[in-house]
Design a protein around this motif. Structure first.
Motif, PDB file in Angstrom:
ATOM      1  N   LEU A 146       0.834  -1.201   0.000  1.00  0.00           N
ATOM      2  CA  LEU A 146       0.000   0.000   0.000  1.00  0.00           C
ATOM      3  C   LEU A 146       0.867   1.248   0.000  1.00  0.00           C
ATOM      4  O   LEU A 146       0.610   2.204  -0.755  1.00  0.00           O
ATOM      5  N   ALA A 147       1.906   1.275   0.834  1.00  0.00           N
ATOM      6  CA  ALA A 147       2.806   2.425   0.883  1.00  0.00           C
ATOM      7  C   ALA A 147       3.508   2.620  -0.455  1.00  0.00           C
ATOM      8  O   ALA A 147       3.676   3.755  -0.929  1.00  0.00           O
ATOM      9  N   MET A 148       3.905   1.521  -1.093  1.00  0.00           N
ATOM     10  CA  MET A 148       4.557   1.615  -2.405  1.00  0.00           C
ATOM     11  C   MET A 148       3.610   2.193  -3.450  1.00  0.00           C
ATOM     12  O   MET A 148       4.005   3.047  -4.253  1.00  0.00           O
ATOM     13  N   ARG A 149       2.363   1.731  -3.434  1.00  0.00           N
ATOM     14  CA  ARG A 149       1.398   2.253  -4.391  1.00  0.00           C
ATOM     15  C   ARG A 149       1.138   3.740  -4.151  1.00  0.00           C
ATOM     16  O   ARG A 149       1.037   4.528  -5.094  1.00  0.00           O
ATOM     17  N   ARG A 150       1.053   4.132  -2.883  1.00  0.00           N
ATOM     18  CA  ARG A 150       0.853   5.546  -2.567  1.00  0.00           C
ATOM     19  C   ARG A 150       2.040   6.386  -3.044  1.00  0.00           C
ATOM     20  O   ARG A 150       1.852   7.497  -3.547  1.00  0.00           O
ATOM     21  N   ALA A 151       3.252   5.857  -2.879  1.00  0.00           N
ATOM     22  CA  ALA A 151       4.437   6.592  -3.331  1.00  0.00           C
ATOM     23  C   ALA A 151       4.415   6.767  -4.841  1.00  0.00           C
ATOM     24  O   ALA A 151       4.694   7.853  -5.363  1.00  0.00           O
ATOM     25  N   CYS A 152       4.067   5.707  -5.563  1.00  0.00           N
ATOM     26  CA  CYS A 152       3.996   5.789  -7.024  1.00  0.00           C
ATOM     27  C   CYS A 152       2.917   6.779  -7.456  1.00  0.00           C
ATOM     28  O   CYS A 152       3.129   7.598  -8.352  1.00  0.00           O
ATOM     29  N   ASP A 153       1.762   6.708  -6.804  1.00  0.00           N
ATOM     30  CA  ASP A 153       0.657   7.608  -7.145  1.00  0.00           C
ATOM     31  C   ASP A 153       0.997   9.066  -6.827  1.00  0.00           C
ATOM     32  O   ASP A 153       0.422   9.980  -7.425  1.00  0.00           O
ATOM     33  N   GLY A 154       1.912   9.277  -5.899  1.00  0.00           N
ATOM     34  CA  GLY A 154       2.262  10.629  -5.489  1.00  0.00           C
ATOM     35  C   GLY A 154       3.257  11.334  -6.384  1.00  0.00           C
ATOM     36  O   GLY A 154       3.545  12.520  -6.177  1.00  0.00           O
ATOM     37  N   LEU A 155       3.796  10.636  -7.365  1.00  0.00           N
ATOM     38  CA  LEU A 155       4.752  11.264  -8.277  1.00  0.00           C
ATOM     39  C   LEU A 155       4.067  12.355  -9.099  1.00  0.00           C
ATOM     40  O   LEU A 155       2.967  12.156  -9.627  1.00  0.00           O
ATOM     41  N   SER A 156       4.734  13.490  -9.222  1.00  0.00           N
ATOM     42  CA  SER A 156       4.168  14.584 -10.018  1.00  0.00           C
ATOM     43  C   SER A 156       4.284  14.310 -11.511  1.00  0.00           C
ATOM     44  O   SER A 156       3.561  14.888 -12.321  1.00  0.00           O
ATOM     45  N   LEU A 157       5.198  13.412 -11.878  1.00  0.00           N
ATOM     46  CA  LEU A 157       5.402  13.019 -13.267  1.00  0.00           C
ATOM     47  C   LEU A 157       4.975  11.560 -13.399  1.00  0.00           C
ATOM     48  O   LEU A 157       5.520  10.686 -12.727  1.00  0.00           O
ATOM     49  N   LYS A 158       4.001  11.296 -14.234  1.00  0.00           N
ATOM     50  CA  LYS A 158       3.484   9.930 -14.354  1.00  0.00           C
ATOM     51  C   LYS A 158       4.536   9.018 -14.979  1.00  0.00           C
ATOM     52  O   LYS A 158       5.010   9.278 -16.088  1.00  0.00           O
TER      53      LYS A 158
END
Length: 202
Positions: free
Chosen positions: A94-106
Motif C-alpha cells: 500500500l505504501a509503495m502504491r501511494r508513493a507511485c501515485d504521489g509522483l508529479s510526473l506519471k
C-alpha cells in the motif's frame, strides 16, 4: 510468437522509469515507508547504493541530492493501524502504491525492489531482486524511504522518550526489547508483531 516475445512486444517502451523501495518492514514500531523516484539521466548522482550500506550522514547527503536532481520523487507510508489491520506485507504494498501515485510526473514503468508486485499500480511494473543495490532509481528510493523513516523515529522519540526510538529506530534490538518489557507497548508499537502481542496478552 513465443510467450516471452509477446510479453516484450506488449510491454510499453519506458521513457520515465520510477524506482520504488520501502523502509521499515522489520521494526516493532512506527509506520512502514516507501519512496518512488524518477531520476534525471542528464543529472547523475554519484554514490547511490542500497541505503543499508551507507552511513546515516551519507544517506542524508544523498537524499538532498535526490530531491534536488530527480525529475520526480514521492514518499509515502502506511500507518501502524494499517500494518496491524492488513499485515506488514500488504501495508508495504500500500505504501509503495501511494508513493507511485504521489509522483508529479506519471511514470511509464516502475521497477520495484524485491519479488512482490503491488496491485493497482497505474503503470507497467516489474520486480528486481536486490534492485536497491543494482538499479540507481531503486537505490535512490531506498535512501529517501530510509531517511524519511529515520526522521519519523526521531519524532517518536520526542513523543515517547522512554523507548529510545532515536537509537534503535524501532528495530527489535536488545535495548528496545528491554524497554518494551519495562514500560509495555506504546501507541506506536505494532500490535500484530509477536514481541508486542506477547506483552499485550500476558
Amino acid at each position: 510468437m513465443e510467450q516471452s516475445d509477446l510479453f516484450h512486444a506488449l510491454a510499453p517502451v519506458a521513457v520515465h522509469v520510477a524506482g520504488i523501495d520501502e523502509a521499515g518492514r522489520g521494526p516493532l514500531a512506527g509506520p512502514v515507508y516507501a519512496a518512488a523516484v524518477i531520476l534525471d539521466p542528464a543529472r547523475l548522482i554519484k554514490g547511490l547504493d542500497d541505503s543499508k550500506k551507507l552511513s546515516a550522514l551519507r544517506r542524508e547527503e544523498l537524499a538532498i541530492e535526490i530531491r534536488g536532481y530527480a525529475l520526480s520523487w514521492s514518499i509515502a507510508s502506511a500507518s501502524v493501524e494499517e500494518i496491524d489491520s492488513l499485515n506488514i506485507l500488504q501495508a508495504t504494498m500500500l505504501a509503495m502504491r501511494r508513493a507511485c501515485d504521489g509522483l508529479s510526473l506519471k511514470p511509464d514503468k516502475a521497477v520495484i525492489d524485491g519479488n512482490c508486485l503491488p496491485r493497482g499500480l497505474s503503470c507497467f511494473a516489474e520486480t528486481i531482486v536486490n534492485g536497491d543495490a543494482t538499479v540507481a532509481s531503486i537505490s535512490a528510493a531506498s535512501i529517501l524511504a530510509k531517511t524519511a523513516r529515520d526522521a519519523d523515529c526521531l519524532v517518536l522519540h520526542q513523543t515517547y522518550p522512554n523507548y529510545a526510538f532515536d537509537q534503535h529506530k524501532g528495530y527489535g534490538t536488545a535495548l528496545h526489547l528491554a524497554l518494551l518489557e519495562s514500560h509495555g507497548p506504546c501507541p506506536a508499537h505494532r500490535r500484530s508483531f509477536a514481541p508486542v502481542r506477547r506483552l499485550l496478552i500476558s
